[in-house]
Design a protein around this motif. Structure first.
Motif, PDB file in Angstrom:
ATOM      1  N   LEU A 152       0.830  -1.199   0.000  1.00  0.00           N
ATOM      2  CA  LEU A 152       0.000   0.000   0.000  1.00  0.00           C
ATOM      3  C   LEU A 152       0.873   1.261   0.000  1.00  0.00           C
ATOM      4  O   LEU A 152       0.615   2.219  -0.746  1.00  0.00           O
ATOM      5  CB  LEU A 152      -0.904  -0.023   1.232  1.00  0.00           C
ATOM      6  N   ALA A 153       1.898   1.254   0.834  1.00  0.00           N
ATOM      7  CA  ALA A 153       2.784   2.416   0.922  1.00  0.00           C
ATOM      8  C   ALA A 153       3.518   2.651  -0.389  1.00  0.00           C
ATOM      9  O   ALA A 153       3.704   3.798  -0.817  1.00  0.00           O
ATOM     10  CB  ALA A 153       3.780   2.221   2.061  1.00  0.00           C
ATOM     11  N   GLU A 154       3.937   1.574  -1.035  1.00  0.00           N
ATOM     12  CA  GLU A 154       4.651   1.721  -2.305  1.00  0.00           C
ATOM     13  C   GLU A 154       3.727   2.245  -3.404  1.00  0.00           C
ATOM     14  O   GLU A 154       4.173   2.895  -4.357  1.00  0.00           O
ATOM     15  CB  GLU A 154       5.256   0.377  -2.725  1.00  0.00           C
ATOM     16  N   ALA A 155       2.441   1.983  -3.279  1.00  0.00           N
ATOM     17  CA  ALA A 155       1.488   2.375  -4.323  1.00  0.00           C
ATOM     18  C   ALA A 155       0.948   3.791  -4.142  1.00  0.00           C
ATOM     19  O   ALA A 155       0.393   4.352  -5.091  1.00  0.00           O
ATOM     20  CB  ALA A 155       0.324   1.384  -4.358  1.00  0.00           C
ATOM     21  N   HIS A 156       1.075   4.370  -2.938  1.00  0.00           N
ATOM     22  CA  HIS A 156       0.485   5.679  -2.655  1.00  0.00           C
ATOM     23  C   HIS A 156       1.518   6.590  -2.006  1.00  0.00           C
ATOM     24  O   HIS A 156       2.040   6.269  -0.935  1.00  0.00           O
ATOM     25  CB  HIS A 156      -0.720   5.538  -1.722  1.00  0.00           C
ATOM     26  N   PRO A 157       1.809   7.728  -2.603  1.00  0.00           N
ATOM     27  CA  PRO A 157       2.860   8.596  -2.061  1.00  0.00           C
ATOM     28  C   PRO A 157       2.576   9.142  -0.669  1.00  0.00           C
ATOM     29  O   PRO A 157       3.514   9.459   0.067  1.00  0.00           O
ATOM     30  CB  PRO A 157       2.948   9.731  -3.092  1.00  0.00           C
ATOM     31  N   HIS A 158       1.312   9.224  -0.279  1.00  0.00           N
ATOM     32  CA  HIS A 158       0.984   9.802   1.030  1.00  0.00           C
ATOM     33  C   HIS A 158       0.797   8.733   2.109  1.00  0.00           C
ATOM     34  O   HIS A 158       0.403   9.057   3.234  1.00  0.00           O
ATOM     35  CB  HIS A 158      -0.277  10.655   0.930  1.00  0.00           C
ATOM     36  N   ILE A 159       1.077   7.481   1.805  1.00  0.00           N
ATOM     37  CA  ILE A 159       0.971   6.409   2.790  1.00  0.00           C
ATOM     38  C   ILE A 159       2.374   5.861   3.102  1.00  0.00           C
ATOM     39  O   ILE A 159       3.153   5.586   2.183  1.00  0.00           O
ATOM     40  CB  ILE A 159       0.056   5.266   2.301  1.00  0.00           C
ATOM     41  N   TYR A 160       2.657   5.728   4.374  1.00  0.00           N
ATOM     42  CA  TYR A 160       3.892   5.094   4.848  1.00  0.00           C
ATOM     43  C   TYR A 160       3.483   3.844   5.613  1.00  0.00           C
ATOM     44  O   TYR A 160       2.293   3.596   5.838  1.00  0.00           O
ATOM     45  CB  TYR A 160       4.696   6.065   5.708  1.00  0.00           C
ATOM     46  N   CYS A 161       4.455   3.044   6.033  1.00  0.00           N
ATOM     47  CA  CYS A 161       4.069   1.784   6.678  1.00  0.00           C
ATOM     48  C   CYS A 161       5.066   1.377   7.750  1.00  0.00           C
ATOM     49  O   CYS A 161       6.183   1.909   7.827  1.00  0.00           O
ATOM     50  CB  CYS A 161       3.925   0.671   5.644  1.00  0.00           C
ATOM     51  N   THR A 162       4.625   0.426   8.573  1.00  0.00           N
ATOM     52  CA  THR A 162       5.487  -0.233   9.543  1.00  0.00           C
ATOM     53  C   THR A 162       5.350  -1.736   9.352  1.00  0.00           C
ATOM     54  O   THR A 162       4.368  -2.212   8.780  1.00  0.00           O
ATOM     55  CB  THR A 162       5.099   0.134  10.989  1.00  0.00           C
TER      56      THR A 162
END
Length: 458
Positions: free
Chosen positions: A50-60
């Motif tokens: 998800l994070a790789e697909a959306h610039p405004h999403i980061y992940c843990t």
């Protein structure tokens, strides 16, 4: 306004049917960024995708204590590889202890928790920690494993104020979920009241813990606004203040790039518009936070240059819905007396209320009584008195004027009432300062008195 949902399980089947609409509702609510949190291998992979697909999403990435019993060496290696694979991975988590449900044996939970703290230290990543009915063990393990080296977030915080302060001292921040809106959760509201806003994040933990008035429905990132509104109410700040401050906190703890900084000339706190016109100050007060950084309530106040009249007015014209204009940045505004008079004259022409916050040494600085020049331009002047005697003043404020500095402030306060309708003397509640003596001196000088909380700015 910017809001960041600092903890969202916004992947999987709960959102499969309407994910684009979920993102759009979040955007409409002011949620510009979110952190998708992994809880096992599969959800960690989903969060990363998800994070790789959306610039405004980061992940843990991490393994929740519920799944600790099934953790293997392959699990640790997979989480490590995910953490190394992308700059969008900003923390190790969700990890921790859950002694309420005990879905994994407690020794297994503790072992997995320790292993991931060590991994976070190896990779220099912060931690996202789940704690349920395991406060003492959480704190003990954090200390034993030197978790303060990386810091992180106590997510969905459920401890008391003492635990919150202990976590903060170790370099952690406290994340507030939608449960702060539940009528019965006064304990969490006490924590919010007692913790400085610079140590708080807001989160949904969606799809769980939906805030009032949507309780019982699926939670989603847009609802973090409801949590932020409740926190704003509890802290006596505006929603915009909470959004700005908690977003800065989130970006800082997770090392998410900050928006490009520009010199802040006019900035809002609550319903007041503050003007930052200089970073110069004759005093070097021991309690002044600008010697650590120039951020106040989420505003960067380090100026690239001292603004001229046209720049200040242009900055004012970008703002609206304020009840007063306050000359008070990270410097002594009356060092720029001519600019203060010029801007204040324009503000009074517009029918606005004007306040000046000052160290009270302008007469010494300019070599004349400047107060008659402020008559008719300034409605309120707030003067930092900060001591009841010259020695204490010199020790706390490091004035370049020596003993004349303290006497000058007192003389300034006596004179101010002849020219300005309301005069207030203030004191920062520095440890060991006898505030009652300062208050008594203010009363002798014939002015109002206000305490300012130590280490609380804005």
């Amino acid at each position: 306004m910017e809001l960041i949902d600092s903890h969202a399980h916004v992947y999987g089947e709960e959102y499969a049917a309407d994910f684009p609409q979920v993102l759009e509702r979040a955007r409409e609510a002011g949620v510009t960024t979110m952190v998708a949190v992994g809880a096992d291998l599969e959800s960690s992979r989903q969060a990363l995708e998800l994070a790789e697909a959306h610039p405004h999403i980061y992940c843990t990435v991490g393994i929740h204590p519920h799944d600790a019993e099934g953790a293997t060496e392959e699990s640790y290696q997979a989480i490590r590889e995910m953490a190394l694979s992308s700059s969008k991975v900003v923390a190790i988590g969700e990890i921790g202890l859950d002694f309420y449900r005990d879905r994994s044996p407690r020794p297994a939970q503790e072992e997995v928790f320790r292993r991931f703290i060590r991994l976070a230290r190896e990779l220099s990543l912060p931690l996202v920690i789940h704690d349920r009915d395991a406060h003492d063990r959480i704190m003990a393990i954090l200390r034993e494993e030197k978790a303060q080296e990386v810091g992180g977030v106590l997510h969905c915080f459920s401890g008391d104020l003492a635990m919150a302060q202990e976590c903060i001292e170790m370099g952690f921040v406290i994340s507030i979920p939608g449960t702060v809106t539940y009528p019965s959760n006064e304990a969490l509201r006490d924590v919010v009241r007692g913790v400085k806003v610079e140590h708080l994040l807001v989160e949904t933990d969606c799809p769980y813990l939906t805030p009032v008035p949507h309780r019982g429905k699926r939670n989603e990132p847009a609802f973090v606004r409801l949590t932020a509104e409740r926190v704003a109410e509890l802290k006596g700040l505006s929603l915009e203040d909470i959004g700005r401050i908690t977003s800065l906190n989130t970006r800082t703890i997770f090392r998410i790039p900050q928006p490009e900084e520009h010199s802040t000339i006019a900035y809002m706190i609550r319903n007041s518009l503050y003007l930052n016109i200089t970073n110069r100050c004759s005093n070097r007060c021991t309690f002044c936070p600008k010697f650590d950084d120039f951020i106040v309530k989420g505003h960067e106040l380090k100026l690239s240059h001292e603004p001229v009249f046209a720049e200040v007015i242009a900055a004012i014209d970008t703002k609206s819905d304020f009840s007063e204009v306050v000359f008070c940045g990270y410097g002594e505004p009356l060092a720029r007396l001519d600019l203060v008079k010029e801007v204040a004259a324009e503000l009074k022409r517009r029918g606005l209320k004007v306040r000046v916050n000052t160290d009270g040494q302008a007469n010494l600085l300019h070599g004349r009584n400047i107060l008659p020049e402020l008559a008719g331009l300034v409605d309120v002047i707030s003067v930092s008195l900060n001591a009841a005697d010259p020695d204490t003043y010199q020790r706390l404020c490091n004035t370049p004027f020596g003993a004349d500095g303290f006497r000058g402030v007192c003389d300034f306060l006596r004179e101010a009432g002849k020219h300005i309708p309301k005069v207030v003397a203030s004191a920062v509640t520095v440890p060991d300062l006898d505030v009652e003596k300062v208050k008594s001196l203010a009363e002798e000088l014939g002015v109002e008195f206000r305490e300012r909380e130590y280490a609380e700015v804005g």
